[in-house]
Design an enzyme around this catalytic site. Structure first.
Site, PDB file in Angstrom:
ATOM      1  N   SER A  14       0.842  -1.198   0.000  1.00  0.00           N
ATOM      2  CA  SER A  14       0.000   0.000   0.000  1.00  0.00           C
ATOM      3  C   SER A  14       0.877   1.248   0.000  1.00  0.00           C
ATOM      4  CB  SER A  14      -0.967  -0.045   1.191  1.00  0.00           C
ATOM      5  OG  SER A  14      -0.272  -0.224   2.410  1.00  0.00           O
ATOM      6  N   ASP A 186       3.202  12.505   8.648  1.00  0.00           N
ATOM      7  CA  ASP A 186       1.822  12.855   8.981  1.00  0.00           C
ATOM      8  C   ASP A 186       1.230  11.982  10.084  1.00  0.00           C
ATOM      9  OD1 ASP A 186       1.651  10.471   7.673  1.00  0.00           O
ATOM     10  OD2 ASP A 186       0.381  11.170   6.025  1.00  0.00           O
ATOM     11  N   HIS A 189       2.734   7.939   7.482  1.00  0.00           N
ATOM     12  CA  HIS A 189       3.717   7.697   6.424  1.00  0.00           C
ATOM     13  C   HIS A 189       5.117   8.111   6.876  1.00  0.00           C
ATOM     14  CE1 HIS A 189      -0.219   8.089   4.292  1.00  0.00           C
ATOM     15  NE2 HIS A 189       0.220   6.910   3.844  1.00  0.00           N
TER      16      HIS A 189
END
Length: 255
Positions: A14, A186, A189
């Site tokens: 992902s 953030d 990530h």
């Protein structure tokens, strides 16, 4: 396809994979370390969970492909571990199903060839406070917690087999004292520091794996690495210097 044919490493997962060439990412680090040794192929899909990966795995990794990967690094789990939404929509996958999905994914990949190896990355931790600050107004509550990440990470550790290695980045990142403020962009990530830790763990796993042939970068052939009269001339003015193995340009001298 361009030649000569190098071993192929595929990063599949992902957003932790899709973004792995950003912010001095771990994918970019691997591409640099394996320059002239292996090709790093990015197959990252932001927002995906293990269910969606299984839907298309035969398209990402066709069994009739002329060249099969030597290594696949797989990352799913962060989105699977998010809380279930009352609508039934969203990326949440129950833990027992997630484990079975990952077993099916790794089984499929290792069936591609007798020399295809797999490394699984666990969920990293999250900075829940930073995540709340950076969460977009277009999403409902993401329901992402460290507690859930840990459960999904620990479940993956049990999948470790002879030709499947699991890298526990959930634990590795938290060994750094200030991990919550330095390892993320953030809250989810990875920053350059978070990616450095992931790259270090992956490289250590490749070094320690008793695979034949070895996929550790120092054990692999350097493409067109032989001496040449076209190399730079040495200080004696009579011989040339082969710099194909030099790593002077790297800020970190990886082992």
């Amino acid at each position: 396809m361009v030649g000569p044919c190098r071993p192929l490493f595929v990063l599949f997962g992902s957003s932790i994979v899709q973004f792995s060439f950003s912010n001095d990412g771990w994918g970019a680090i691997l591409a640099d370390v394996y320059a002239r040794k292996a090709d790093i192929l990015l197959r990252g899909y932001s927002g995906w969970n293990s269910r969606r990966a299984l839907q298309v795995i035969d398209q990402v990794f066709p069994k009739d492909a002329a060249i099969q990967p030597s290594l696949v690094i797989v990352y799913f789990g962060g989105n699977d571990s998010m809380g279930a939404h009352s609508s039934g929509l969203g990326p949440h996958v129950p833990l027992h199903e997630f484990v079975e999905n990952m077993r099916r994914i790794t089984s499929y990949i290792t069936s591609l060839s007798v020399k295809t190896r797999v490394i699984i990355l666990t969920c990293p931790p999250v900075n829940e406070a930073l995540l709340c600050q950076s969460q977009s107004s277009i999403f409902s509550d993401l329901g992402r917690t460290n507690e859930a990440c840990q459960k999904y990470a620990e479940a993956l550790m049990d999948l470790c087999e002879e030709n499947i290695k699991v890298v526990d980045i959930f634990t590795a990142i938290q060994k750094k004292n200030d991990w919550s403020t330095t390892c993320f962009t953030d809250g989810i990530h990875l920053s350059s520091e978070g990616s450095r830790i992931v790259a270090e763990e992956v490289l250590e796993t490749l070094k320690e794996a008793e695979w034949e042939p070895s996929l550790h970068w120092k054990s692999m052939r350097t493409e067109f690495g032989g001496d040449s009269s076209y190399d730079a001339v040495g200080i004696d003015g009579k011989t040339t210097v082969n710099i194909s193995e030099w790593t002077f340009h790297r800020k970190i001298q990886w082992d």
